[in-house]
Each structure stands twice: as C-alpha cells, then as structure tokens.
Design an enzyme around this catalytic site. Sequence first.
Site, PDB file in Angstrom:
ATOM      1  N   ASP A   1      34.907  -1.970  45.120  1.00  0.00           N
ATOM      2  CA  ASP A   1      34.481  -0.941  44.323  1.00  0.00           C
ATOM      3  C   ASP A   1      35.657   0.142  44.667  1.00  0.00           C
ATOM      4  O   ASP A   1      35.964   0.694  45.801  1.00  0.00           O
ATOM      5  CB  ASP A   1      32.969  -0.653  45.509  1.00  0.00           C
ATOM      6  CG  ASP A   1      32.751   0.970  44.178  1.00  0.00           C
ATOM      7  OD1 ASP A   1      31.708   0.923  43.215  1.00  0.00           O
ATOM      8  OD2 ASP A   1      32.604   1.482  44.946  1.00  0.00           O
TER       9      ASP A   1
ATOM     10  N   GLU B   1      36.091   4.540  44.913  1.00  0.00           N
ATOM     11  CA  GLU B   1      35.396   5.564  44.328  1.00  0.00           C
ATOM     12  C   GLU B   1      36.932   6.631  43.922  1.00  0.00           C
ATOM     13  O   GLU B   1      37.933   5.916  44.027  1.00  0.00           O
ATOM     14  CB  GLU B   1      35.191   6.595  45.053  1.00  0.00           C
ATOM     15  CG  GLU B   1      33.928   6.087  46.070  1.00  0.00           C
ATOM     16  CD  GLU B   1      32.846   5.793  44.659  1.00  0.00           C
ATOM     17  OE1 GLU B   1      32.545   6.878  44.362  1.00  0.00           O
ATOM     18  OE2 GLU B   1      32.073   4.524  45.151  1.00  0.00           O
TER      19      GLU B   1
ATOM     20  N   HIS C   1      27.011   5.670  46.466  1.00  0.00           N
ATOM     21  CA  HIS C   1      28.272   5.487  46.085  1.00  0.00           C
ATOM     22  C   HIS C   1      29.568   6.302  46.649  1.00  0.00           C
ATOM     23  O   HIS C   1      30.221   7.278  47.019  1.00  0.00           O
ATOM     24  CB  HIS C   1      27.903   7.975  45.251  1.00  0.00           C
ATOM     25  CG  HIS C   1      26.570   7.021  44.069  1.00  0.00           C
ATOM     26  ND1 HIS C   1      27.055   6.184  43.590  1.00  0.00           N
ATOM     27  CD2 HIS C   1      25.596   7.729  43.910  1.00  0.00           C
ATOM     28  CE1 HIS C   1      26.332   6.327  42.099  1.00  0.00           C
ATOM     29  NE2 HIS C   1      25.135   6.914  42.980  1.00  0.00           N
TER      30      HIS C   1
ATOM     31  N   ASP D   1      28.694  -0.149  48.442  1.00  0.00           N
ATOM     32  CA  ASP D   1      27.898  -0.210  47.303  1.00  0.00           C
ATOM     33  C   ASP D   1      28.818  -1.822  46.760  1.00  0.00           C
ATOM     34  O   ASP D   1      28.327  -2.076  46.044  1.00  0.00           O
ATOM     35  CB  ASP D   1      28.859   0.766  45.825  1.00  0.00           C
ATOM     36  CG  ASP D   1      27.881   1.750  45.229  1.00  0.00           C
ATOM     37  OD1 ASP D   1      27.479   2.036  45.763  1.00  0.00           O
ATOM     38  OD2 ASP D   1      28.895   2.388  44.447  1.00  0.00           O
TER      39      ASP D   1
END
Length: 467
Positions: free
Chosen positions: A10, A12, A148, A153
């Site tokens: 994941d 960000e 998030h 995640d």
Amino acid sequence: MLAPRLAFIDVETTGANPVVDRVTEIAILRVEDGRLVERWSSLVNPGIPIPPTIQRFTGITDAMVAQAPGFDALKDGVRALFADCVFVAHNARFDYGFIKNEFRRIGEAFDAPVLCTVKLSRALFPQYHRHGLDALIERHGLECTARHRAMGDTDALWQFAQLVCGQFEAPVLETAVLKAMKAPSRPAGLPEGALEGLPEGPGVYLFYGENDLPLYIGKSVSLRSRVMSHFSADHRNAKEARIAQQVRRVDWQTTAGELGALLLESRLVKARKPTENRQLRETEAVFGLRYDGARKRGPVLLREALNGSDPAAWEAVYGAFRSKREADNALRDLAALYKLCPRRIGTEPWGEGACMAHQMKRCAGVCAGRESPDEHDARLLKVLESLRLRRWPWDGPVAIREHHGETGRSAVHVVDRWCLLGSVEDEGALGELLAAPSPRSFDLDVYRVLSRWLDSPAARGAVTPLG
C-alpha cells in the site's frame, strides 16, 4: 494460496495522479508459500509539498517526511521485496502506477504481475455492491490498526487474502485470481496507473496529448466510469476513438454535484480552449436582437452584444445567438408563419419595390404599401416574444446548494438573473462572497445550463432566495 510468492503493498501519496503526484509512504509484506517472511515500511520524502487535504486525510504531514529518505534511496530494497512476486494491492493499478512512475523518474524500469484485491473481492463475493477497503474491513471483521496509513491498510489486505484462501476451493480461487489479474483497457500512450486514481463522484476531466493544451474537456456525475468508457473497445463514435489514440495524460477536478460539473466544464473550456471541444468555445460574439421602430428604411432589428453584459440593462432585446446564420434561421421560421417582411426583419438586403416573399404571397406587403410599418411591427413584436430569454423566477440573487454524500464535498453557487456571481465550498465563504459579489455578467452557456437545471423540481428545491 493465491500464488507462490506475493508482495502485498500500500502506498500513501500527495494526490491521485501518479504522473504528477508522489509517494509519501510505502508498506510491503512479502509472503512465500502462504507464510509471511518479511515486513517493511517507510515514510518517503516526496520532494513536493503535501496538500493540506491529503495531510488531514492520511495524517502524514510535511514535517513527518522532511527527514525521510527519497524514493531513490529506497529503490533497491523495494525491488528486492518484489523479486519474483505478484504485486498485490487494493485498486492495484493505482499503487502499481505510483511505484512504476517513481522508478521511471530515476531512469529505471519496473514490471511485475499485478493482482487487484478489489477485483478479487468482486469475483468471490458478487452478491455485495461495495468492495472498497472500508467495506471489506467491516464485512469480514478485518483488523486495521491505522486506516489510510500504509502498513495498517497492507495488514488488512493480508488478512483478507488469508480469509479467502481458507473459505474457497482452489478451482474457484484460480478463476477469481485470473479475473483479478486482468489489466484494464487503456491507451498505449497513457502511463500505467493514470486512470486508477479517478474517483467515482462528479467532476470534470481533462485529456492531454503531447503538450499542455487539452485535447478535450468533459464532465460526468461519475468521473471514473465516464473516463474509462472513452477507452473501451466499442467507442461510441470516430471522435472518441481519435481522442483515445492521442491521450497521454488525464487530469480531473471533483465537484459537489452535477451542476458544479456543468459550470466548471463551461468555464474551463472557455479558458483552456481544448482542440476537440467545439460547442462551448466560441461565446464572445453572442448577441441579441434589439427592436428599433424609429427606422423607416432598413431592418428594424439590430444586433446587441450580450456576453459579459448585465441582463438588467437589456431593453427590447430578443433571443441570444452565436452567429448571423442562427439568428436568420430563427427569423425566417417566424416570417414564414406570420407573413413578416424579410427586408424589414433583416434576413434579406433592403431594396426597392416589393420583396420576393410578397410576390410569392409569403409577406403581408409592408414593402409594397399593403400594410403600414406599425401594423407589421405590432405583429413582429408579438412573435418576437417567443425568442425572449426566460424570465428570472426570483426577485433577486439565489443560492443553489449541492452536496455529494460519498465524497463529502459541498458547494454553494450564487446566481442572479441567470448570471453566476460565484461558487464557494462552505457557508463561511458564502458570507464573504455576498459581502463583495461579482457583477452580473451574462454567459449564454451558463444561462442554458441553469435554465435546464432549474426545470427539475428537485433542483429548484435546492434554491434559497437571498433577498
């Protein structure tokens, strides 16, 4: 297991577009033969500011990444974690696009087979409508310690993979994995992941070719679905096929609703002048027809420029046209129905004697002395009423509110006499706008958008008169 070697990831980011936005955090779980063998995460210095909305959403601030390594310092470790692995992520092409573009910026290639857990969930649980990560966490009781954030995640995805492997037989899993690894259709010239950040909500999208001049600007109540339809195999027309072949970059702006998207599209098309938008581009020459009964010779209908003017100042002005041909066609239709003289209304040059229409018994004969100018013009003024712009339904300005539940976006549009005075995102900014409103400035496209919009009873219910 889904595959012998998996790397759950994941990222960000500073935004949703992998071509211009950057990674701020990465988490990777490497799994071999169903066993977690390595767990790694790191903040990443993106080299650009993180927008305030993104900082609030993820909790990752500029200060947190200021001393973090850049992606170039992490690339070898990232590549090693993905060696011989399937790249697994939720809405995987989004994360894959960011990783691929980070490698591209440092002059290196990156490729890996990709498995999307959104598609996997849809294939295995078709009875459900929602397959976002929040829906999976709630539906399957997954644990997520930091939503998030990259590792929180990624942990949830690893739990989901373990759950489905224990719940479904191998043949069912194999079929679902094949569906989940199928890449979406996209133009060859569009970078990997460029479409995966598109939201489902309303807004405006911009297609670019090789330069910064947009090819095309469009709007939709569902950006993702509409943009993806441009690149489907069954293009609706030759224009869409031509645009799809030329697209090299996609950008978008979200709105709080359909009205905001329509108004934003109109404004952006005029400002950016995309090559493939024709209808909304040429608006400077918009004019109406003003009646001047004092003229005894020559046409009694004169052009009056409308765009940018205040409708309150219009007097005896009828219609709104972009070209002489458009105005003449409207007048010819009225002349044929009501035996108006084409010379007096200006659709034919002035001359001596009776006009050709009178000789063909299509003109009542003001040009031949068979009726007085006053008789002719009384009839003309009655039929011209059919060309008038719609009456503004309120005594003054109004506020039109929009709110999109899924995205949480809100907007207030302030309108008076079909002129947009401004749009704001909250009630606080509305007070500032009302304290110093923009002057009324007519725009034909805004008028047409608003008049169609306000035909709906639901839309009129969102209107608040401002007094």
